[in-house]
Design a protein around this motif. Structure first.
Motif, mmCIF file in Angstrom:
data_model
loop_
_atom_site.group_PDB
_atom_site.id
_atom_site.type_symbol
_atom_site.label_atom_id
_atom_site.label_comp_id
_atom_site.label_asym_id
_atom_site.label_seq_id
_atom_site.Cartn_x
_atom_site.Cartn_y
_atom_site.Cartn_z
ATOM 1 N N ILE A 20 -6.748 -20.727 11.325
ATOM 2 C CA ILE A 20 -5.985 -19.833 12.202
ATOM 3 C C ILE A 20 -5.151 -18.879 11.349
ATOM 4 O O ILE A 20 -4.426 -19.311 10.440
ATOM 5 C CB ILE A 20 -5.034 -20.643 13.136
ATOM 6 C CG1 ILE A 20 -5.780 -21.791 13.844
ATOM 7 C CG2 ILE A 20 -4.347 -19.707 14.127
ATOM 8 C CD1 ILE A 20 -6.892 -21.382 14.776
ATOM 9 N N ALA A 21 -5.278 -17.582 11.644
ATOM 10 C CA ALA A 21 -4.496 -16.565 10.925
ATOM 11 C C ALA A 21 -3.437 -15.980 11.855
ATOM 12 O O ALA A 21 -3.639 -15.944 13.072
ATOM 13 C CB ALA A 21 -5.426 -15.448 10.446
ATOM 14 N N PRO A 22 -2.322 -15.498 11.286
ATOM 15 C CA PRO A 22 -1.289 -14.872 12.124
ATOM 16 C C PRO A 22 -1.718 -13.465 12.570
ATOM 17 O O PRO A 22 -2.725 -12.948 12.085
ATOM 18 C CB PRO A 22 -0.090 -14.783 11.175
ATOM 19 C CG PRO A 22 -0.694 -14.719 9.816
ATOM 20 C CD PRO A 22 -1.981 -15.503 9.862
ATOM 21 N N ASN A 23 -0.931 -12.839 13.461
ATOM 22 C CA ASN A 23 -1.353 -11.536 14.010
ATOM 23 C C ASN A 23 -1.032 -10.350 13.102
ATOM 24 O O ASN A 23 -1.395 -9.221 13.408
ATOM 25 C CB ASN A 23 -0.792 -11.315 15.423
ATOM 26 C CG ASN A 23 0.727 -11.264 15.436
ATOM 27 O OD1 ASN A 23 1.366 -11.413 14.400
ATOM 28 N ND2 ASN A 23 1.299 -11.061 16.606
ATOM 29 N N HIS A 24 -0.327 -10.601 11.997
ATOM 30 C CA HIS A 24 -0.107 -9.553 10.999
ATOM 31 C C HIS A 24 -0.467 -10.119 9.634
ATOM 32 O O HIS A 24 -0.088 -11.250 9.320
ATOM 33 C CB HIS A 24 1.359 -9.104 10.996
ATOM 34 C CG HIS A 24 1.634 -8.086 12.058
ATOM 35 N ND1 HIS A 24 1.967 -8.423 13.339
ATOM 36 C CD2 HIS A 24 1.585 -6.729 12.014
ATOM 37 C CE1 HIS A 24 2.124 -7.329 14.056
ATOM 38 N NE2 HIS A 24 1.890 -6.284 13.280
ATOM 39 N N LEU A 25 -1.158 -9.338 8.840
ATOM 40 C CA LEU A 25 -1.530 -9.788 7.494
ATOM 41 C C LEU A 25 -0.584 -9.130 6.493
ATOM 42 O O LEU A 25 -0.139 -7.998 6.734
ATOM 43 C CB LEU A 25 -2.979 -9.369 7.182
ATOM 44 C CG LEU A 25 -4.022 -9.793 8.213
ATOM 45 C CD1 LEU A 25 -5.393 -9.208 7.854
ATOM 46 C CD2 LEU A 25 -4.097 -11.312 8.298
ATOM 47 N N PRO A 26 -0.291 -9.816 5.382
ATOM 48 C CA PRO A 26 0.567 -9.166 4.385
ATOM 49 C C PRO A 26 -0.124 -7.925 3.827
ATOM 50 O O PRO A 26 -1.320 -7.952 3.539
ATOM 51 C CB PRO A 26 0.740 -10.237 3.307
ATOM 52 C CG PRO A 26 -0.287 -11.266 3.580
ATOM 53 C CD PRO A 26 -0.732 -11.147 4.988
ATOM 54 N N GLU A 27 0.642 -6.843 3.711
ATOM 55 C CA GLU A 27 0.040 -5.599 3.198
ATOM 56 C C GLU A 27 0.163 -5.557 1.681
ATOM 57 O O GLU A 27 1.177 -5.979 1.135
ATOM 58 C CB GLU A 27 0.782 -4.383 3.773
ATOM 59 C CG GLU A 27 0.499 -4.175 5.231
ATOM 60 C CD GLU A 27 0.964 -2.817 5.750
ATOM 61 O OE1 GLU A 27 0.898 -1.834 4.978
ATOM 62 O OE2 GLU A 27 1.383 -2.770 6.906
ATOM 63 N N PRO A 28 -0.866 -5.035 1.004
ATOM 64 C CA PRO A 28 -0.749 -4.909 -0.457
ATOM 65 C C PRO A 28 0.348 -3.889 -0.808
ATOM 66 O O PRO A 28 0.630 -2.995 -0.013
ATOM 67 C CB PRO A 28 -2.129 -4.404 -0.879
ATOM 68 C CG PRO A 28 -2.759 -3.860 0.350
ATOM 69 C CD PRO A 28 -2.125 -4.522 1.527
#
Ligand code: B12
Ligand code: SF4
Ligand code: SF4
Length: 295
Positions: A20-28
């Motif tokens: 399960i992934a969250p609804n925002h991914l860390p941005e580079p």
């Protein structure tokens, strides 16, 4: 919210690599230089709510596809069996429909490959693997020979711990890469053979030279074949990928087909999406003898 019933349902479909992934991914920190074939070019790559309004999480699933190499193959492994896009989508839609039945107030949408999202990053955040120096998502069991699919959902699912593993940094992928894509330390799609075999139009002499370094006429597997994380991966457990294998494409079979016949014959193959003309161009560059009397 307990995610076990969803994972158990996936398991009942034969899918073991689910997270399960969250609804925002860390941005580079720096925006990467993005290939024109990617749908997402900016911050939309990291925001799942842009794809499904109200999205709270994603059920991310890996679809392993490894099979033993066969003599004379000239297609990249990922496009040797029936096109993964509809196969993966069918599984994801089953999962989405099951979630909709169990939580009728929820909404779901399936994504695979063509979404604006950074799908490798999505799989990392779902705890399914890490990104290697070869840019591929590498899973502990199946290596990098896995497609990534996801069901975005409005359900508030608890994310899994991201995978913060690392590859061995052995340098083998950089060494064997026909496009020397890693020479600056960062992958450059412009000289990637996989990209060049899919890029339409006339290629430059230096691009043709890259194509000719290895024998595949569509895609490229060099940076995966050499990777120690792929050394002992199991053969795909997905039945749809074990049937209808075509490891080699020839000018003889392509050349006489009208565009309509081409679509009928190869429409369900991942190597066909850029059309017949491009495949014949690649065959003419890589296997000129087979086309001597035809072009
Ligand atoms: C455009 C595209 C291509 C292009 C460009 C590839 C590239 N590396 O950029 C071309 C045509 C060359 C290509 C080739 C291949 N592709 Co492709 N491709 C895509 C597509 C549509 C977009 C990728 C993209 O946005 N690239 C831009 C780069 C900058 O982003 P990225 O690939 O996501 O990688 C970044 C992140 O992972 C991030 N990152 C990594 N770790 C971390 C950690 C943190 C904390 C942060 C913030 C970021 C971060 O850094 C990476 C570089 O910036 C995706 C599907 C999708 N929507 O994501 C499939 C996808 C990446 N491709 C896939 C496949 C299978 C392939 C090939 C193996 C096919 C082949 N055999 O020829 C090769 C592999 C080549 C390679 N070494 O990457 C799979 C990947 C499976 C896997 N296990 O990794 C995907 C996910 C499709 C799918 N749904 O299964 N592809
Ligand atoms: S070949 Fe070596 S450096 Fe490249 S991804 Fe695999 S382990 Fe990492
Ligand atoms: S797919 Fe081929 S050309 Fe592209 S980075 Fe990997 S080895 Fe290099």
């Amino acid at each position: 919210m307990d995610t076990r019933p969803i994972k158990e349902f996936c398991l009942s479909l034969g899918l073991t690599e689910v997270g399960i992934a969250p609804n925002h991914l860390p941005e580079p920190k720096e925006q990467p230089d993005i290939c024109p074939l990617a749908a997402g070019k900016g911050p939309e790559r990291y925001d799942l709510t842009g794809v499904l309004p109200g999205c709270r999480a994603a059920v991310v699933v890996l679809f392993p596809y490894y099979q033993e190499p066969v003599a004379g193959e000239n297609l990249s492994l990922y496009c040797q069996f029936p096109d993964y896009h509809p196969v993966v989508r069918r599984y994801l839609e089953k999962i989405g429909a099951w979630m909709g039945q169990n939580w009728p107030e929820s909404r779901q949408t399936a994504i695979v490959d063509t979404s604006v999202l950074a799908e490798r990053q999505l799989a990392v955040e779902a705890g399914l693997g890490f990104v290697g120096d070869n840019e591929c998502l590498i899973n502990g069991t199946y290596g990098s020979y896995c497609f990534i699919g996801a069901v975005l959902t409005t359900l508030p699912l608890e994310p899994d711990a991201p995978d913060r593993g690392e590859c061995h940094h052995c340098g083998a992928c950089a060494q064997v890469c026909p496009g020397e894509c890693y020479r600056s330390g960062l992958y450059d799609y412009r000289t990637c053979k996989s990209y060049l075999t899919q890029k339409k139009g006339e290629l430059l002499p230096e691009e043709i030279a890259i194509l000719r370094k290895t024998s595949l006429v569509f895609g490229c597997d060099e940076c995966q074949r050499c990777c120690p994380h792929n050394a002992r991966v199991p053969v795909t457990p997905i039945p749809e990928f074990r049937h209808g294998r075509q490891a080699r494409l020839t000018a003889e079979e392509l050349e006489p087909l009208t565009n309509r016949q081409f679509k009928e014959t190869y429409g369900q193959r991942a190597f066909a999406w850029r059309g017949k003309k491009l495949l014949l161009r690649n065959l003419a560059l890589l296997e000129p003898d087979s086309l001597k009397d035809k072009l």
